[in-house]
Design a protein around this motif. Structure first.
Motif, PDB file in Angstrom:
ATOM      1  N   GLU A  44      50.360  46.787  52.662  1.00 25.81           N
ATOM      2  CA  GLU A  44      49.409  45.749  52.237  1.00 25.81           C
ATOM      3  C   GLU A  44      48.171  46.396  51.614  1.00 25.81           C
ATOM      4  O   GLU A  44      47.680  45.951  50.576  1.00 25.81           O
ATOM      5  CB  GLU A  44      49.015  44.893  53.433  1.00 25.81           C
ATOM      6  CG  GLU A  44      48.053  43.777  53.106  1.00 25.81           C
ATOM      7  CD  GLU A  44      48.676  42.650  52.315  1.00 25.81           C
ATOM      8  OE1 GLU A  44      47.921  41.935  51.630  1.00 25.81           O
ATOM      9  OE2 GLU A  44      49.902  42.483  52.353  1.00 25.81           O
ATOM     10  N   GLU A  45      47.671  47.440  52.250  1.00 19.95           N
ATOM     11  CA  GLU A  45      46.500  48.134  51.722  1.00 19.95           C
ATOM     12  C   GLU A  45      46.803  48.779  50.370  1.00 19.95           C
ATOM     13  O   GLU A  45      45.972  48.733  49.451  1.00 19.95           O
ATOM     14  CB  GLU A  45      46.016  49.181  52.719  1.00 19.95           C
ATOM     15  CG  GLU A  45      45.412  48.555  53.961  1.00 19.95           C
ATOM     16  CD  GLU A  45      45.012  49.579  55.005  1.00 19.95           C
ATOM     17  OE1 GLU A  45      45.052  50.792  54.706  1.00 19.95           O
ATOM     18  OE2 GLU A  45      44.650  49.168  56.118  1.00 19.95           O
ATOM     19  N   ALA A  46      47.987  49.353  50.233  1.00 20.89           N
ATOM     20  CA  ALA A  46      48.373  49.961  48.956  1.00 20.89           C
ATOM     21  C   ALA A  46      48.488  48.899  47.880  1.00 20.89           C
ATOM     22  O   ALA A  46      48.054  49.099  46.741  1.00 20.89           O
ATOM     23  CB  ALA A  46      49.695  50.712  49.107  1.00 20.89           C
ATOM     24  N   GLY A  47      49.043  47.748  48.225  1.00 23.50           N
ATOM     25  CA  GLY A  47      49.158  46.649  47.269  1.00 23.50           C
ATOM     26  C   GLY A  47      47.794  46.151  46.810  1.00 23.50           C
ATOM     27  O   GLY A  47      47.587  45.877  45.633  1.00 23.50           O
ATOM     28  N   GLU A  48      46.867  46.034  47.742  1.00 27.10           N
ATOM     29  CA  GLU A  48      45.510  45.606  47.389  1.00 27.10           C
ATOM     30  C   GLU A  48      44.837  46.641  46.498  1.00 27.10           C
ATOM     31  O   GLU A  48      44.121  46.282  45.559  1.00 27.10           O
ATOM     32  CB  GLU A  48      44.695  45.366  48.659  1.00 27.10           C
ATOM     33  CG  GLU A  48      45.136  44.128  49.418  1.00 27.10           C
ATOM     34  CD  GLU A  48      44.423  43.957  50.747  1.00 27.10           C
ATOM     35  OE1 GLU A  48      43.543  44.786  51.081  1.00 27.10           O
ATOM     36  OE2 GLU A  48      44.750  42.998  51.462  1.00 27.10           O
ATOM     37  N   GLN A  49      45.054  47.910  46.769  1.00 27.49           N
ATOM     38  CA  GLN A  49      44.485  48.989  45.950  1.00 27.49           C
ATOM     39  C   GLN A  49      45.037  48.911  44.531  1.00 27.49           C
ATOM     40  O   GLN A  49      44.295  49.049  43.557  1.00 27.49           O
ATOM     41  CB  GLN A  49      44.803  50.347  46.572  1.00 27.49           C
ATOM     42  CG  GLN A  49      44.240  51.522  45.832  1.00 27.49           C
ATOM     43  CD  GLN A  49      42.764  51.728  46.123  1.00 27.49           C
ATOM     44  OE1 GLN A  49      42.278  51.316  47.163  1.00 27.49           O
ATOM     45  NE2 GLN A  49      42.065  52.345  45.220  1.00 27.49           N
ATOM     46  N   ILE A  50      46.342  48.676  44.423  1.00 25.22           N
ATOM     47  CA  ILE A  50      46.968  48.565  43.098  1.00 25.22           C
ATOM     48  C   ILE A  50      46.403  47.363  42.352  1.00 25.22           C
ATOM     49  O   ILE A  50      46.072  47.457  41.168  1.00 25.22           O
ATOM     50  CB  ILE A  50      48.503  48.464  43.237  1.00 25.22           C
ATOM     51  CG1 ILE A  50      49.066  49.795  43.718  1.00 25.22           C
ATOM     52  CG2 ILE A  50      49.146  48.029  41.924  1.00 25.22           C
ATOM     53  CD1 ILE A  50      50.522  49.736  44.116  1.00 25.22           C
ATOM     54  N   ASP A  51      46.263  46.233  43.044  1.00 31.27           N
ATOM     55  CA  ASP A  51      45.696  45.040  42.414  1.00 31.27           C
ATOM     56  C   ASP A  51      44.293  45.304  41.892  1.00 31.27           C
ATOM     57  O   ASP A  51      43.947  44.920  40.763  1.00 31.27           O
ATOM     58  CB  ASP A  51      45.654  43.874  43.409  1.00 31.27           C
ATOM     59  CG  ASP A  51      47.024  43.315  43.724  1.00 31.27           C
ATOM     60  OD1 ASP A  51      47.977  43.613  42.975  1.00 31.27           O
ATOM     61  OD2 ASP A  51      47.152  42.577  44.724  1.00 31.27           O
ATOM     62  N   GLN A  52      43.480  45.959  42.700  1.00 28.39           N
ATOM     63  CA  GLN A  52      42.101  46.248  42.307  1.00 28.39           C
ATOM     64  C   GLN A  52      42.069  47.189  41.103  1.00 28.39           C
ATOM     65  O   GLN A  52      41.313  46.977  40.156  1.00 28.39           O
ATOM     66  CB  GLN A  52      41.336  46.856  43.476  1.00 28.39           C
ATOM     67  CG  GLN A  52      39.878  47.138  43.152  1.00 28.39           C
ATOM     68  CD  GLN A  52      39.131  47.720  44.341  1.00 28.39           C
ATOM     69  OE1 GLN A  52      39.680  47.892  45.431  1.00 28.39           O
ATOM     70  NE2 GLN A  52      37.873  48.032  44.133  1.00 28.39           N
ATOM     71  N   THR A  53      42.902  48.219  41.128  1.00 27.27           N
ATOM     72  CA  THR A  53      42.955  49.173  40.027  1.00 27.27           C
ATOM     73  C   THR A  53      43.389  48.493  38.736  1.00 27.27           C
ATOM     74  O   THR A  53      42.807  48.724  37.672  1.00 27.27           O
ATOM     75  CB  THR A  53      43.922  50.330  40.363  1.00 27.27           C
ATOM     76  OG1 THR A  53      43.468  50.968  41.571  1.00 27.27           O
ATOM     77  CG2 THR A  53      43.988  51.347  39.252  1.00 27.27           C
ATOM     78  N   MET A  54      44.395  47.633  38.821  1.00 26.63           N
ATOM     79  CA  MET A  54      44.886  46.933  37.632  1.00 26.63           C
ATOM     80  C   MET A  54      43.828  45.974  37.085  1.00 26.63           C
ATOM     81  O   MET A  54      43.665  45.843  35.874  1.00 26.63           O
ATOM     82  CB  MET A  54      46.178  46.172  37.954  1.00 26.63           C
ATOM     83  CG  MET A  54      47.341  47.080  38.281  1.00 26.63           C
ATOM     84  SD  MET A  54      47.716  48.259  36.970  1.00 26.63           S
ATOM     85  CE  MET A  54      48.375  47.176  35.736  1.00 26.63           C
ATOM     86  N   GLU A  55      43.093  45.313  37.966  1.00 32.07           N
ATOM     87  CA  GLU A  55      42.040  44.411  37.522  1.00 32.07           C
ATOM     88  C   GLU A  55      40.932  45.178  36.807  1.00 32.07           C
ATOM     89  O   GLU A  55      40.439  44.759  35.758  1.00 32.07           O
ATOM     90  CB  GLU A  55      41.466  43.644  38.714  1.00 32.07           C
ATOM     91  CG  GLU A  55      40.471  42.584  38.305  1.00 32.07           C
ATOM     92  CD  GLU A  55      40.017  41.725  39.468  1.00 32.07           C
ATOM     93  OE1 GLU A  55      38.886  41.237  39.408  1.00 32.07           O
ATOM     94  OE2 GLU A  55      40.801  41.541  40.426  1.00 32.07           O
ATOM     95  N   GLU A  56      40.543  46.327  37.374  1.00 33.41           N
ATOM     96  CA  GLU A  56      39.509  47.152  36.744  1.00 33.41           C
ATOM     97  C   GLU A  56      39.981  47.662  35.386  1.00 33.41           C
ATOM     98  O   GLU A  56      39.214  47.678  34.423  1.00 33.41           O
ATOM     99  CB  GLU A  56      39.135  48.317  37.655  1.00 33.41           C
ATOM    100  CG  GLU A  56      38.373  47.891  38.887  1.00 33.41           C
ATOM    101  CD  GLU A  56      38.167  49.021  39.886  1.00 33.41           C
ATOM    102  OE1 GLU A  56      38.633  50.160  39.618  1.00 33.41           O
ATOM    103  OE2 GLU A  56      37.560  48.768  40.940  1.00 33.41           O
TER     104      GLU A  56
END
Length: 70
Positions: free
Chosen positions: A29-41
């Motif tokens: 879940e934490e990795a998924g959130e990190q990926i989401d944040q990176t993609m948004e940035e």
């Protein structure tokens, strides 16, 4: 089963479902959130770069237009 009993069973199931959801995120879940944040940035940066390029292209077009005016 009466409507009241069905409603009570539904409310209990909903309560148990919500109780099972915890705030303790696992590593996936934490990795998924990190990926989401990176993609948004990255998307935000791409949008900014596109806006800048559009502005520069417009300025170049205006300059070319002015240089061809008689």
């Amino acid at each position: 089963m009466t409507a009241r009993n069905a409603l009570i069973a539904l409310m209990m199931a909903l309560g148990l479902t919500l109780a099972g959801c915890s705030d303790n995120d696992g590593p996936a879940e934490e990795a998924g959130e990190q990926i989401d944040q990176t993609m948004e940035e990255a998307g935000d940066e791409m949008e900014e770069a596109t806006d800048e390029m559009g502005g520069e292209a417009e300025e170049m077009g205006d300059s070319a237009e002015e240089s061809t005016d008689y």
